[in-house]
Write an enzyme that holds these catalytic residues in place. Structure first.
Site, PDB file in Angstrom:
ATOM      1  N   ARG A 105       0.840  -1.208   0.000  1.00 26.40           N
ATOM      2  CA  ARG A 105       0.000   0.000   0.000  1.00 26.40           C
ATOM      3  C   ARG A 105       0.875   1.258   0.000  1.00 26.40           C
ATOM      4  O   ARG A 105       0.479   2.311  -0.458  1.00 26.40           O
ATOM      5  CB  ARG A 105      -0.954  -0.013   1.203  1.00 26.40           C
ATOM      6  CG  ARG A 105      -1.800   1.248   1.350  1.00 26.40           C
ATOM      7  CD  ARG A 105      -3.086   1.008   2.141  1.00 26.40           C
ATOM      8  NE  ARG A 105      -2.876   0.272   3.356  1.00 26.40           N
ATOM      9  CZ  ARG A 105      -2.423   0.792   4.507  1.00 26.40           C
ATOM     10  NH1 ARG A 105      -2.144   2.074   4.606  1.00 26.40           N
ATOM     11  NH2 ARG A 105      -2.259   0.023   5.570  1.00 26.40           N
ATOM     12  N   ASP A 163      -7.943  17.124 -15.406  1.00 27.10           N
ATOM     13  CA  ASP A 163      -8.237  15.740 -15.785  1.00 27.10           C
ATOM     14  C   ASP A 163      -8.042  15.658 -17.293  1.00 27.10           C
ATOM     15  O   ASP A 163      -8.829  16.184 -18.077  1.00 27.10           O
ATOM     16  CB  ASP A 163      -9.675  15.390 -15.373  1.00 27.10           C
ATOM     17  CG  ASP A 163     -10.029  13.919 -15.655  1.00 27.10           C
ATOM     18  OD1 ASP A 163      -9.400  13.326 -16.558  1.00 27.10           O
ATOM     19  OD2 ASP A 163     -10.935  13.396 -14.981  1.00 27.10           O
ATOM     20  N   LYS A 223      -8.710   4.064 -19.050  1.00 26.88           N
ATOM     21  CA  LYS A 223      -9.194   4.384 -20.397  1.00 26.88           C
ATOM     22  C   LYS A 223      -8.056   4.217 -21.413  1.00 26.88           C
ATOM     23  O   LYS A 223      -7.527   3.153 -21.540  1.00 26.88           O
ATOM     24  CB  LYS A 223      -9.801   5.785 -20.401  1.00 26.88           C
ATOM     25  CG  LYS A 223     -10.719   6.074 -19.200  1.00 26.88           C
ATOM     26  CD  LYS A 223     -11.978   5.221 -19.196  1.00 26.88           C
ATOM     27  CE  LYS A 223     -12.775   5.346 -17.897  1.00 26.88           C
ATOM     28  NZ  LYS A 223     -13.068   6.687 -17.454  1.00 26.88           N
TER      29      LYS A 223
END
Ligand SMILES: *Cc1c(COP(=O)(O)O)cnc(C)c1O
Length: 389
Positions: A55, A178, A203
């Site tokens: 993590r 973004d 994407k």
């Protein structure tokens, strides 16, 4: 990377750091042993540069981050479990109750929902502005506690363009773009003075619909600050997804080149179709911010949206009639996808936010894939004519 190397070459060389394996090793360990208490402690103290617990840091994820940093011309990058994991972590890492965020009203539905719900509930003030109005961001960012400006360009779902030079010049402590629809191949927000470039690498960067992963690129001090929160939010990227996304980067340039050129062809064809009432594509001279897009983008992306006569019902029939083009809500992969934002990506927004985000009821968003353009045009033609009211 050598100086003056072209970006499509960097897509091949990025993130290798002297690795001999041509494909990234997937580092599956969640934890690394050490030869004693002090070593473990030291590795933990090294934070995201250490090797203690996945993590905090993972070698495969790190390789993906370094590749994205190179493509974005950034000092550093940080990956997350998804694009939303990236956005939420950045917002809560950088903003405190009483702070003010300026965001554009044309945004990914999830980002709009995050700002309208959890962010406001934390006592963070949010002002939404129309990204297509010159000076709107700067005007709204004048409050004393404006901490963060959020833009998205080209934007969901109607391909509005925010002016990167304008966003980069705002005096707020942090500006974020973004850049998912553009990919690092078509635009580089950091070159315009923007602090943070963000991608849903789920994407086009991943590009094969098999990795859920988000990433930000920024200066090291910003990445360190966001990382410190990121380990507590727990939205760490998986090494499997990082591996797939890194593999995607190797072909990103050539995929984007083909997808952008097909998108341009489809946009011009659709603009001439009698069933089509509007086409939104930044590469068309009719796009209201075409001049800004031409200044800040090297190609206009693989996303376009189209309005067809007959509204919601015509969209429903269109989605049933397409055969090659697949109805699905994601983007950037090999398959051409079509979605109806008002009932999918932007579902659940109130009608005012829907209208402001330009997710009109008759609007379809198309992610242009890698098929032969002629086959795509034949399929769209069939779906549009079958669909005649
Ligand atoms: C998909 C998307 C997101 C969210 O990314 P996930 O990886 O699905 O969490 C954010 N912004 C844009 C522009 C997107 O298309």
């Amino acid at each position: 990377m050598t100086e003056n190397q072209h970006l499509d070459t960097t897509a091949i060389t990025a993130g290798r750091r002297g690795m001999r394996g041509l494909s990234a090793d997937i580092s599956t360990s969640t934890v690394w042993s050490s030869d004693g208490l002090s070593t473990t402690h030291n590795e933990i103290l090294r934070g995201r540069r250490g090797k203690a617990y996945s993590r905090y840091a993972n070698p495969t994820v790190r390789q993906f981050e370094e590749a994205v940093a190179e493509l974005e011309g950034a000092e550093d990058a940080l990956a997350f479990a998804s694009g939303m994991g990236a956005i939420a972590t950045v917002v809560f890492a950088l903003c405190s109750p009483g702070d003010h965020i300026v965001a554009q009203q044309q945004l990914y539905g999830g980002t709009l929902a995050l700002l309208a719900g959890p962010v406001r509930r934390m006592g963070i003030d949010v002002t939404l502005v129309d990204a297509t109005v010159p000076g709107a961001f700067a005007e709204a960012a004048k409050k004393p506690r404006t901490m963060l400006v959020i833009a998205e360009t080209p934007a969901n779902p109607a391909l509005a363009i925010a002016d990167l030079d304008e966003v980069g010049a705002i005096g707020a402590p942090f500006t974020l773009v973004d850049s998912t629809f553009a990919t690092p191949m078509c635009q580089q927000p950091l070159c315009h003075g923007v602090n943070i470039s963000l991608h849903s690498a789920t994407k086009a960067i991943g590009g094969h619909n098999d990795a859920l992963i988000g990433v930000i690129a920024a200066d090291t001090d910003i990445i360190d600050a966001v990382w410190a929160h990121s380990v507590l939010h727990g939205a760490a990227a998986s090494p499997y997804d990082a591996h797939n996304a890194l593999r995607g980067i190797r072909t990103l340039a050539v995929r984007q080149e083909r997808q952008c050129s097909t998108a341009t062809e489809l946009a011009s064809w659709l603009a001439r179709h009698d069933r089509v009432t509007a086409v939104h594509y930044p590469g068309l001279a009719t796009h209201p911010q075409h001049a800004i897009a031409a200044r800040q983008m090297t190609a206009f992306g693989s996303m376009l949206s189209v309005e067809i006569d007959g509204g919601h019902d015509a969209c429903t029939r269109f989605l049933q009639a397409v055969e090659l083009v697949r109805p699905a809500t994601s983007l950037g992969g090999p398959e051409t996808l079509v979605c109806h934002p008002a009932s999918s990506t932007h579902f659940g927004l109130d009608s005012e936010s829907l209208a402001a985000s330009a997710a009109a009821d008759g609007l379809l968003r198309i992610s242009v894939g890698l098929e032969n353009p002629a086959d795509l045009i034949a399929d769209l033609e069939r779906a549009l004519t079958k669909n005649r009211p």
